[in-house]
Scaffold this motif. Sequence first.
Motif, PDB file in Angstrom:
ATOM      1  N   ILE A   1      39.753 -80.422 -79.677  1.00 14.42           N
ATOM      2  CA  ILE A   1      40.171 -79.091 -80.125  1.00 14.42           C
ATOM      3  C   ILE A   1      40.877 -79.181 -81.474  1.00 14.42           C
ATOM      4  N   LEU A   2      41.799 -80.126 -81.606  1.00 13.38           N
ATOM      5  CA  LEU A   2      42.585 -80.247 -82.836  1.00 13.38           C
ATOM      6  C   LEU A   2      41.725 -80.674 -84.021  1.00 13.38           C
ATOM      7  N   VAL A   3      40.817 -81.638 -83.801  1.00 20.29           N
ATOM      8  CA  VAL A   3      39.937 -82.081 -84.879  1.00 20.29           C
ATOM      9  C   VAL A   3      39.020 -80.944 -85.309  1.00 20.29           C
ATOM     10  N   GLY A   4      38.434 -80.246 -84.339  1.00 16.78           N
ATOM     11  CA  GLY A   4      37.563 -79.119 -84.651  1.00 16.78           C
ATOM     12  C   GLY A   4      38.302 -78.028 -85.399  1.00 16.78           C
ATOM     13  N   PHE A   5      39.518 -77.724 -84.944  1.00 17.03           N
ATOM     14  CA  PHE A   5      40.324 -76.697 -85.597  1.00 17.03           C
ATOM     15  C   PHE A   5      40.629 -77.081 -87.040  1.00 17.03           C
ATOM     16  N   LEU A   6      41.066 -78.317 -87.255  1.00 17.72           N
ATOM     17  CA  LEU A   6      41.469 -78.756 -88.585  1.00 17.72           C
ATOM     18  C   LEU A   6      40.306 -78.714 -89.575  1.00 17.72           C
ATOM     19  N   VAL A   7      39.167 -79.264 -89.170  1.00 13.66           N
ATOM     20  CA  VAL A   7      37.991 -79.286 -90.050  1.00 13.66           C
ATOM     21  C   VAL A   7      37.556 -77.867 -90.397  1.00 13.66           C
ATOM     22  N   SER A   8      37.506 -77.014 -89.387  1.00 11.82           N
ATOM     23  CA  SER A   8      37.023 -75.651 -89.590  1.00 11.82           C
ATOM     24  C   SER A   8      38.021 -74.810 -90.379  1.00 11.82           C
ATOM     25  N   PHE A   9      39.308 -74.988 -90.109  1.00 11.21           N
ATOM     26  CA  PHE A   9      40.337 -74.235 -90.833  1.00 11.21           C
ATOM     27  C   PHE A   9      40.279 -74.552 -92.322  1.00 11.21           C
ATOM     28  N   ILE A  10      40.227 -75.838 -92.655  1.00 13.86           N
ATOM     29  CA  ILE A  10      40.156 -76.244 -94.059  1.00 13.86           C
ATOM     30  C   ILE A  10      38.862 -75.758 -94.698  1.00 13.86           C
ATOM     31  N   GLY A  11      37.755 -75.837 -93.944  1.00 14.70           N
ATOM     32  CA  GLY A  11      36.460 -75.411 -94.477  1.00 14.70           C
ATOM     33  C   GLY A  11      36.351 -73.922 -94.700  1.00 14.70           C
ATOM     34  N   SER A  12      37.154 -73.131 -93.983  1.00  8.47           N
ATOM     35  CA  SER A  12      37.064 -71.669 -94.106  1.00  8.47           C
ATOM     36  C   SER A  12      37.992 -71.106 -95.173  1.00  8.47           C
ATOM     37  N   ILE A  13      38.909 -71.929 -95.691  1.00  7.42           N
ATOM     38  CA  ILE A  13      39.875 -71.442 -96.682  1.00  7.42           C
ATOM     39  C   ILE A  13      39.256 -71.172 -98.047  1.00  7.42           C
ATOM     40  N   PRO A  14      38.320 -72.021 -98.546  1.00  2.76           N
ATOM     41  CA  PRO A  14      37.741 -71.724 -99.867  1.00  2.76           C
ATOM     42  C   PRO A  14      37.131 -70.330 -99.927  1.00  2.76           C
ATOM     43  N   LEU A  15      37.029 -69.803-101.155  1.00  2.72           N
ATOM     44  CA  LEU A  15      36.644 -68.410-101.361  1.00  2.72           C
ATOM     45  C   LEU A  15      35.136 -68.236-101.177  1.00  2.72           C
ATOM     46  N   GLY A  16      34.678 -68.233 -99.930  1.00  9.24           N
ATOM     47  CA  GLY A  16      33.271 -68.014 -99.634  1.00  9.24           C
ATOM     48  C   GLY A  16      32.954 -66.535 -99.513  1.00  9.24           C
ATOM     49  N   TYR A  17      31.661 -66.206 -99.454  1.00  9.89           N
ATOM     50  CA  TYR A  17      31.295 -64.788 -99.463  1.00  9.89           C
ATOM     51  C   TYR A  17      31.696 -64.074 -98.183  1.00  9.89           C
ATOM     52  N   LEU A  18      31.754 -64.775 -97.043  1.00  7.77           N
ATOM     53  CA  LEU A  18      32.181 -64.121 -95.808  1.00  7.77           C
ATOM     54  C   LEU A  18      33.655 -63.739 -95.893  1.00  7.77           C
ATOM     55  N   ASN A  19      34.456 -64.589 -96.529  1.00 12.67           N
ATOM     56  CA  ASN A  19      35.860 -64.239 -96.741  1.00 12.67           C
ATOM     57  C   ASN A  19      36.004 -63.021 -97.648  1.00 12.67           C
ATOM     58  N   ILE A  20      35.185 -62.966 -98.689  1.00 14.67           N
ATOM     59  CA  ILE A  20      35.269 -61.846 -99.631  1.00 14.67           C
ATOM     60  C   ILE A  20      34.842 -60.546 -98.968  1.00 14.67           C
ATOM     61  N   VAL A  21      33.770 -60.602 -98.184  1.00 14.06           N
ATOM     62  CA  VAL A  21      33.335 -59.403 -97.464  1.00 14.06           C
ATOM     63  C   VAL A  21      34.408 -58.990 -96.459  1.00 14.06           C
ATOM     64  N   GLY A  22      34.988 -59.978 -95.766  1.00 10.53           N
ATOM     65  CA  GLY A  22      36.071 -59.669 -94.830  1.00 10.53           C
ATOM     66  C   GLY A  22      37.251 -59.011 -95.526  1.00 10.53           C
ATOM     67  N   PHE A  23      37.592 -59.495 -96.718  1.00  7.62           N
ATOM     68  CA  PHE A  23      38.676 -58.901 -97.497  1.00  7.62           C
ATOM     69  C   PHE A  23      38.322 -57.473 -97.904  1.00  7.62           C
ATOM     70  N   GLU A  24      37.089 -57.259 -98.333  1.00  6.68           N
ATOM     71  CA  GLU A  24      36.639 -55.918 -98.711  1.00  6.68           C
ATOM     72  C   GLU A  24      36.732 -54.963 -97.529  1.00  6.68           C
ATOM     73  N   ILE A  25      36.316 -55.422 -96.353  1.00  4.47           N
ATOM     74  CA  ILE A  25      36.395 -54.593 -95.149  1.00  4.47           C
ATOM     75  C   ILE A  25      37.856 -54.303 -94.805  1.00  4.47           C
ATOM     76  N   TYR A  26      38.709 -55.312 -94.956  1.00  3.37           N
ATOM     77  CA  TYR A  26      40.133 -55.144 -94.616  1.00  3.37           C
ATOM     78  C   TYR A  26      40.793 -54.080 -95.490  1.00  3.37           C
ATOM     79  N   ILE A  27      40.572 -54.142 -96.787  1.00  2.85           N
ATOM     80  CA  ILE A  27      41.249 -53.195 -97.674  1.00  2.85           C
ATOM     81  C   ILE A  27      40.677 -51.789 -97.549  1.00  2.85           C
ATOM     82  N   LYS A  28      39.449 -51.676 -97.035  1.00  3.63           N
ATOM     83  CA  LYS A  28      38.840 -50.355 -96.896  1.00  3.63           C
ATOM     84  C   LYS A  28      39.062 -49.746 -95.515  1.00  3.63           C
TER      85      LYS A  28
END
Length: 211
Positions: A7-34
Amino acid sequence: MKILKNILVGFLVSFIGSIPLGYLNIVGFEIYIKTGLKTTISFLFGVIAVEFWVIYFSLLFANQLIKNKKLIRFIEGFSVLFMFILAYIFYSNSKSENLNSSIFSDYTNYPFWLGIILSSSNFIQIPFWTSWNLYLLNGNFIEISKSKKYFYVLGTIFGTFIGMVTLILSLSYVTDQTDFLAKYLMKVIIPVVFVALGIYQGIKFYRKYSV
């Protein structure tokens, strides 16, 4: 102990991998502010629903996938093109006369399914997770016998969810505090980031396959 480690290894790898500014994050941010946090969470559930199966099957078939050079080449080539498409979408949306419109405003009534669709289009996650899973397996960082693999996968999707929420809320806070970012983030900075990512990935693709 092995379950907790998975669980911890999976969480760490995925958490770090999801932080960079990918398009899913940007779309999520757009949805959040709207539309707010509730709709954003529903969107993220759609994203991780797809990611669960991508990680699960790439874990089971990592060796076969990494050997499929044609598939990897197609995925990497498509990802280069996709970055430029996203840059155009965000830039053209910023020119819209309706400043309250969202890029995906017609679909935010169904945020979960929007997350499913966009996450399914994120082909680059296949080589990403295939490579990581092979590394973790070969290094004995995770144990996937019997039910232990499910705890690893659950750790990864939880890491993705927390990482994306963290980035989205951080972007919202920073833009609220900075007039420059609030004005230019979506219509200038984000398109430029995607163009830069496209150029960077294009150079890597050329160097990798031109020989």
